[in-house]
Write an enzyme that holds these catalytic residues in place. Sequence first.
Site, PDB file in Angstrom:
ATOM      1  CG  HIS A 113      16.612 -80.321  -1.197  1.00 30.24           C
ATOM      2  ND1 HIS A 113      17.863 -80.862  -0.930  1.00 30.24           N
ATOM      3  CD2 HIS A 113      15.744 -80.984  -0.381  1.00 30.24           C
ATOM      4  CE1 HIS A 113      17.749 -81.800  -0.009  1.00 30.24           C
ATOM      5  NE2 HIS A 113      16.484 -81.889   0.350  1.00 30.24           N
TER       6      HIS A 113
ATOM      7  CG  ASP B  84      16.692 -81.630   6.060  1.00 31.95           C
ATOM      8  OD1 ASP B  84      15.538 -81.243   6.305  1.00 31.95           O
ATOM      9  OD2 ASP B  84      16.947 -82.613   5.318  1.00 31.95           O
TER      10      ASP B  84
ATOM     11  CG  HIS C 146      17.262 -85.319   2.705  1.00 34.36           C
ATOM     12  ND1 HIS C 146      16.158 -85.174   3.520  1.00 34.36           N
ATOM     13  CD2 HIS C 146      17.217 -86.580   2.206  1.00 34.36           C
ATOM     14  CE1 HIS C 146      15.459 -86.303   3.512  1.00 34.36           C
ATOM     15  NE2 HIS C 146      16.071 -87.178   2.732  1.00 34.36           N
TER      16      HIS C 146
ATOM     17  CG  ASP D 262      14.835 -84.696   7.344  1.00 33.60           C
ATOM     18  OD1 ASP D 262      15.719 -84.102   7.985  1.00 33.60           O
ATOM     19  OD2 ASP D 262      14.606 -84.482   6.133  1.00 33.60           O
TER      20      ASP D 262
HETATM   21 ZN    ZN Z   1      15.388 -83.517   4.573  1.00 34.24          ZN
END
Ligand code: ZN
Length: 344
Positions: A159, A195, A197, A284
Amino acid sequence: MLTVFSDSHRLHHGTELKDGVLKPSFEQPSRADTVRDRVQHVGLGDIIVPRTFDRACYVNAHSERYVSFLETAWSEWTATGREHDALPLVWPVRDLSNEHVPSFIDGKLGFFAMDAGSPITATTWEAVKTSADIALTGLSLINEGHNSAFALCRPPGHHAAREYMGGYCYLNNAAIAAQHALTQGAKRVAVLDVDFHHGNGTQNIFYDRNDVMFASLHGDPSVSYPYYSGFSSECGAGAGDGYNLNYPLPKNTTWHSYQNALIHACKKLRNFSPELLVISLGVDTFKDDPISHFLLESQDFFGMGEIIATVGAPTLFVMEGGYMVDEIGINAVNVLHGYESKQF
Ligand SMILES: [Zn+2]
């Protein structure tokens, strides 16, 4: 497969604003220790400590002023008499000016952050720097002839953009490794982010480039963090047009539809003929993850590794997210075992 790991990750453990309350972060030290334990338990391969690298390696993927901010944020924060975690409170959104970097630390924190999810503590920078060095050491192993390596990074990185932290991330470990490979002479590097996200930071760093092809499979940003990036219409800009591939997937995605998207992404990456593949390895996507909503089972992660191997390039696995602490080690190592079972 060799794993690169350092105890220094435990130097970082902060708080986060969750459900309107300041709580210990989900991104906790036991995550990396659990994965390390699993690597040892199954005998994946030796675990080595990271080498140290010059800060110029971080500045290649980030900006000089952002790295300087990370280095000095804690001392500037405590110089004002505060002792708790440093968190931003104001951001330069839309029509607010982002032309001038504030000189006061409270302004800097918002300027260099996308959210309040990346607390800075007294020892955060030491952990962050070591995490980037872990990824760079993994790259060194591949340069020395290893076909793959596992960089057990913590804090995670995907991120973190060129000029901002967020979502538990500070330096973008995967992007720093990818950029360093290019600096060392590689012509084409692929980055695949699995991931849950969207890897908004990695997308940001390479968005206008055609020497890095980036693909990300993730929760639909209309309902999933980070909300403001990860749509399929984001394809890259300028020379990078067509080199950014987003696969937003709906809530409750199972392995059946996930693997179809993954196979598609890996074909695209294979056609790019990368000299190096960097995997942003978040687990995740697991069905019981507390902050995500896909439905992958532990055995599906083995299949994920098998499909990743079809890209056919030396592969650096870089640990990202995964918050179901009891299973994170099993799931991460399953990906690595799946990859090794199909290694070309
Ligand atoms: Zn994540």
